[in-house]
Design a protein around this motif. Structure first.
Motif, PDB file in Angstrom:
ATOM      1  N   GLN A  49       1.702  10.212  -3.871  1.00 50.12           N
ATOM      2  CA  GLN A  49       2.406   8.843  -3.796  1.00 50.12           C
ATOM      3  C   GLN A  49       2.536   8.492  -2.329  1.00 50.12           C
ATOM      4  O   GLN A  49       2.883   9.252  -1.464  1.00 50.12           O
ATOM      5  N   LYS A  50       2.055   7.187  -2.076  1.00 48.98           N
ATOM      6  CA  LYS A  50       2.217   6.582  -0.619  1.00 48.98           C
ATOM      7  C   LYS A  50       3.526   6.301  -0.463  1.00 48.98           C
ATOM      8  O   LYS A  50       4.175   5.613  -1.077  1.00 48.98           O
ATOM      9  N   ILE A  51       4.190   6.844   0.604  1.00 51.57           N
ATOM     10  CA  ILE A  51       5.783   6.274   0.736  1.00 51.57           C
ATOM     11  C   ILE A  51       5.834   5.833   2.173  1.00 51.57           C
ATOM     12  O   ILE A  51       5.427   6.448   3.394  1.00 51.57           O
ATOM     13  N   LYS A  52       6.646   4.920   2.340  1.00 53.62           N
ATOM     14  CA  LYS A  52       7.061   4.351   3.659  1.00 53.62           C
ATOM     15  C   LYS A  52       8.082   4.768   4.128  1.00 53.62           C
ATOM     16  O   LYS A  52       9.238   4.733   3.246  1.00 53.62           O
ATOM     17  N   LEU A  53       8.078   5.567   5.217  1.00 55.61           N
ATOM     18  CA  LEU A  53       9.440   5.950   5.729  1.00 55.61           C
ATOM     19  C   LEU A  53       9.868   4.818   6.947  1.00 55.61           C
ATOM     20  O   LEU A  53       9.299   4.446   7.567  1.00 55.61           O
ATOM     21  N   ASN A  92       0.714  -1.277   0.089  1.00 57.25           N
ATOM     22  CA  ASN A  92      -0.033   0.000   0.064  1.00 57.25           C
ATOM     23  C   ASN A  92       1.055   1.098   0.111  1.00 57.25           C
ATOM     24  O   ASN A  92       0.764   2.116   0.486  1.00 57.25           O
ATOM     25  N   TYR A  93       1.907   1.156  -0.473  1.00 59.20           N
ATOM     26  CA  TYR A  93       2.802   2.269  -0.721  1.00 59.20           C
ATOM     27  C   TYR A  93       3.644   2.199  -2.060  1.00 59.20           C
ATOM     28  O   TYR A  93       4.039   0.758  -2.165  1.00 59.20           O
ATOM     29  N   SER A  94       4.275   3.042  -2.421  1.00 59.66           N
ATOM     30  CA  SER A  94       5.078   2.977  -3.867  1.00 59.66           C
ATOM     31  C   SER A  94       6.548   3.140  -3.600  1.00 59.66           C
ATOM     32  O   SER A  94       7.223   2.716  -4.280  1.00 59.66           O
ATOM     33  N   TYR A  95       6.941   3.696  -2.604  1.00 64.26           N
ATOM     34  CA  TYR A  95       8.324   3.909  -2.313  1.00 64.26           C
ATOM     35  C   TYR A  95       8.748   3.490  -0.834  1.00 64.26           C
ATOM     36  O   TYR A  95       7.762   3.630   0.086  1.00 64.26           O
TER      37      TYR A  95
END
Lengths: 216, 568
Positions: A58-62, A7-10
């Motif tokens: 954009q969904k980004i996971k940190l 559920n995230y792209s980066y």
């Protein structure tokens, strides 16, 4: 959980550095849990935190690595610099010594990360303005001279904490968009998810992502 | 240059402010974020830890509490045993079943041989001298202060800034930072010291702490020494155990890139504090004191074994979350069950020759102290010089420190009252144990289940001394030319394997020890006198300190370099 494998792209990898007691873990906690941890124990070794944010749709996971601040732990924490897309460098506005040590932290950050790593300077404890020992202006100047982004934050009240983490991500994202950050380069600190899983062999704990995140 | 000096003076000023804050118990402008909000955490468990509203004791805990009481009698026998008690298998089982809260202080103190260590100080009271030296010249005061205020803040005796146990913890750490000058202070030491302070007086906590560092069985020195050599070695050992016993989980964690650094430091440096709930934490520490460092590996393995099924289904994020937030609140299994399995696992590991071999093959020098204790490092010397130059008067020890005067017999140590006496369980245990510490460890009673023998630190010192006094050629090399005790003074101990005969090691009385120490002490006089010179240089304003400096660095196992050789 969202459909599809991710559920995230980066994935962006961050590292938080700075002297002991400046509030690194509290900043992380404020960012991931949205609350202040009053009885926060000091970090022994390294800690890990994560949160999914949205930048330009954009969904980004940190993935955020929080490190022990004592000088002698640097031997351990240095290995976490590698492959960081963002480095949050923290000092305490009420203690000048923590500000004075920034140049040595910056040297580490520059030497151990890649040239595109976004370094964000954070003056923490802005809620304690009465005890201020470092002015905003001098820190701002230091940041400009060294090409750093800069904000004063308060892990306690939450002021600007969100912005510091998000602005860093925006800058990284911008670097990807304008091509200055090569995703295929090893240790870019960024993984692009949707196509075919993980890229690069980044050291330091990125999810390899070849397993469906558990949704039990 | 000038700015260097200025910053040193500023730092000294800051350090003195901190010390004074602890002495007066208050600080003009306490930052309110430094005050623990006790109104929200208004439920207190039987260990003194606060919990938020809504917390209630689990049935497991109330059972344990009852058992605790029923065990008092059995433990009382140990305490009262005139000739000391046998640390046999039966005793070992008792420890795993649970040390009654009331006897915990006594148990730690006797297992860690605190009484003997204290008795064998031959040149004044080391703790007293070290607190005084540390409070004035320790380069670590600011760091220690920062950490004291984030150690077990949810515990009632640590919640008040500059007060209660925070004072004692501060002094113990500051004293140790100028005692074991090879380490000084490493973050993480506060956890163990705080545990000890919960049940022991300052001075006892100091020696218990010191023995945990230098007695080979525990060897905590290696966990905190620069570069963390023992953490690295134990990390590898734990990984190989996981690989062997929990293959699937090991593979899964590897795939998920779970970084061992996120847990090994907490496991080994703090003996699982912050990884498990308090009730289990204390019991694990009891076992650590019983079994030594191998327990840390056994528990590391058990920690994953108990949760392997769940962990296999988690991704990295959830795993970290589970380890950092869930397990410290609720380990998911009754403490007794964990204890039983831990005992079995320790036994199992002990039967494995390869494991024991790996365990007992430390990277020698790196993990043991290589330097004299109590020497003036450059950083300390800088401060002593600065005091002299600026005519800064040194701060005396505060009256709240309970320091036993060497001469006074130990029977009634109840001197000094503390605003915080409610939590000082040690007191009650003392009252019940007039014979504390008098059980010298004789050969028959030695921990038969231990692979390596338990060697009281003070006796190690004796052995070290002997090893050096034998080959006469070794001594002239040492230091007449050196202007001061400094870190370059080293004794080549490893080169002479020391043959330790059981008869020497065990059952030597205090007077025997003193005799043995007498000769080597003179052998070290050159070092000692140079130490005095150092302090003469910093005369005047630091007079009071100079006079209290121990005249020989010899007492109390200043060197435990002999770990390895003792083991041969």
């Amino acid at each position: 959980m969202a459909a599809g494998p991710y559920n995230y792209s980066y994935i962006f990898k961050y590292i938080i550095i700075g002297d002991m007691g400046v509030g690194k873990s509290c900043l992380l906690h404020q960012f991931t849990e949205k609350k202040f941890m009053a009885d926060c124990p000091h970090t022994i070794g390294v800690e890990f935190g994560t949160r999914i944010i949205e930048v330009a749709g954009q969904k980004i996971k940190l993935q955020i690595w929080d490190t022990a601040g004592q000088e002698r732990f640097r031997a351990v924490t240095r290995s976490y610099y590698r492959g960081a897309a963002g480095a949050l460098m923290v000092y305490d506005i009420t203690r000048r010594t923590t500000y004075n040590h920034l140049s040595s932290w910056l040297t580490d950050a520059r030497n151990l990360t890649n040239p595109n790593t976004v370094i964000f300077l954070i003056g923490n404890k802005s809620d304690l303005d009465a005890q201020r020992d470092v002015t905003y202006d001098e820190a701002k100047q230091f940041a400009e001279e060294n090409g750093l982004m800069f904000l004063e934050c308060s892990a306690k009240t939450g002021e600007n904490v969100e912005d510091a983490f998000l602005d860093t991500a925006k800058k990284i994202y911008k670097n990807i968009q304008d091509g200055s950050l090569d995703l295929n380069a090893a240790e870019s600190g960024v993984q692009h998810k949707p196509s075919n899983g993980p890229r690069g062999a980044n050291l330091g704990g990125e999810s390899s992502g070849n397993k469906d995140p558990c949704s039990c | 240059m000038a700015s260097n000096e200025d910053s040193l003076i500023n730092e000294i000023k800051r350090s003195r402010e901190i010390v004074k804050s602890y002495d007066s118990g208050s600080f003009a402008d306490i930052d309110e974020s430094e005050v623990f909000d006790s109104s929200y955490y208004n439920k207190i468990d039987r260990f003194g830890f606060r919990h938020p509203e809504g917390y209630s004791e689990t049935s497991d805990e109330s059972k344990t509490k009852k058992k605790d009481i029923s065990r008092l009698q059995k433990w009382d026998k140990y305490v009262k045993a005139k000739a000391g008690f046998r640390k046999d298998e039966k005793f070992r089982k008792r420890v795993y079943k649970g040390v009654p809260q009331r006897f915990r202080g006594w148990y730690w103190e006797s297992m860690l041989d605190v009484k003997n260590t204290k008795d064998q100080q031959i040149h004044g009271n080391v703790y007293k001298n070290m607190t005084e030296k540390g409070r004035n010249y320790s380069p670590y005061i600011d760091q220690i202060d920062k950490d004291v205020n984030r150690t077990f803040r949810s515990h009632t005796s640590f919640e008040k800034r500059y007060q209660g146990q925070q004072k004692h913890l501060f002094n113990v750490l500051v004293a140790y930072s100028v005692y074991n000058t090879e380490i000084g202070y490493t973050q993480g030491m506060n956890g163990i010291a705080a545990l000890l302070c919960m049940f022991l007086s300052d001075e006892d906590a100091f020696w218990a702490f010191s023995n945990l560092f230098t007695v080979e069985k525990y060897g905590m020195h290696g966990f905190f020494a620069l570069g963390f050599p023992k953490i690295e070695r134990f990390k590898e050992l734990l990984q190989s155990l996981l690989k062997k016993h929990l293959k699937k989980l090991y593979k899964h964690m590897k795939e998920m890139n779970i970084v061992a650094d996120t847990y090994v430091f907490k496991f080994f440096m703090a003996c699982f504090a912050h990884c498990v709930p308090p009730s289990l934490m204390f019991r694990l520490f009891d076992v650590f004191i019983l079994e030594g460092d191998k327990m840390l590996l056994a528990m590391g393995l058990l920690y994953f074994k108990k949760h392997s099924k769940k962990m296999l289904k988690m991704n990295d994020e959830k795993l970290y979350e589970y380890m950092n937030n869930t397990l410290p609140q609720n380990f998911g299994y009754p403490d007794d069950e964990v204890m039983t399995e831990l005992m079995d696992l320790v036994d199992e590991l002990q039967r494995s020759r390869t494991f024991i071999n790996k365990l007992t093959q430390p990277d020698g020098k790196k993990e043991c102290p290589n330097r004299f204790f109590m020497c003036n490092t450059e950083e300390i010397q800088k401060r002593i010089d600065c005091f002299e130059k600026m005519c800064i008067e040194s701060l005396p020890n505060p009256s709240y420190l309970r320091i036993e005067e060497k001469k006074s017999p130990t029977k009634s140590q109840k001197s000094g009252t503390d605003e915080n006496s409610a939590t000082r369980n040690s007191k009650s245990s003392r009252e019940m144990s007039p014979l504390q510490g008098q059980h010298s460890i004789d050969s028959a009673d030695e921990l038969s289940f231990s692979e390596r023998s338990y060697i009281p630190q003070s006796q190690q010192a004796v052995q070290i001394v002997r090893s050096n006094s034998q080959p006469k050629t070794a001594s002239p090399k040492k230091s007449p030319t050196k202007p001061a005790i400094n870190h370059t003074v080293q004794v080549e101990i490893e080169s002479q394997p020391v043959k330790v005969e059981k008869t020497n090691l065990n059952g030597s009385s205090v007077s025997d020890t003193d005799k043995k120490l007498a000769r080597p002490a003179s052998m070290y006089t050159n070092i000692t006198s140079s130490a005095d010179e150092t302090n003469v240089r910093s005369s005047h304003s630091v007079n009071s300190f100079r006079n209290s400096v121990p005249s020989s660095p010899l007492n109390n196992g200043l060197l435990s370099t002999s770990h390895k050789s003792l083991n041969d």
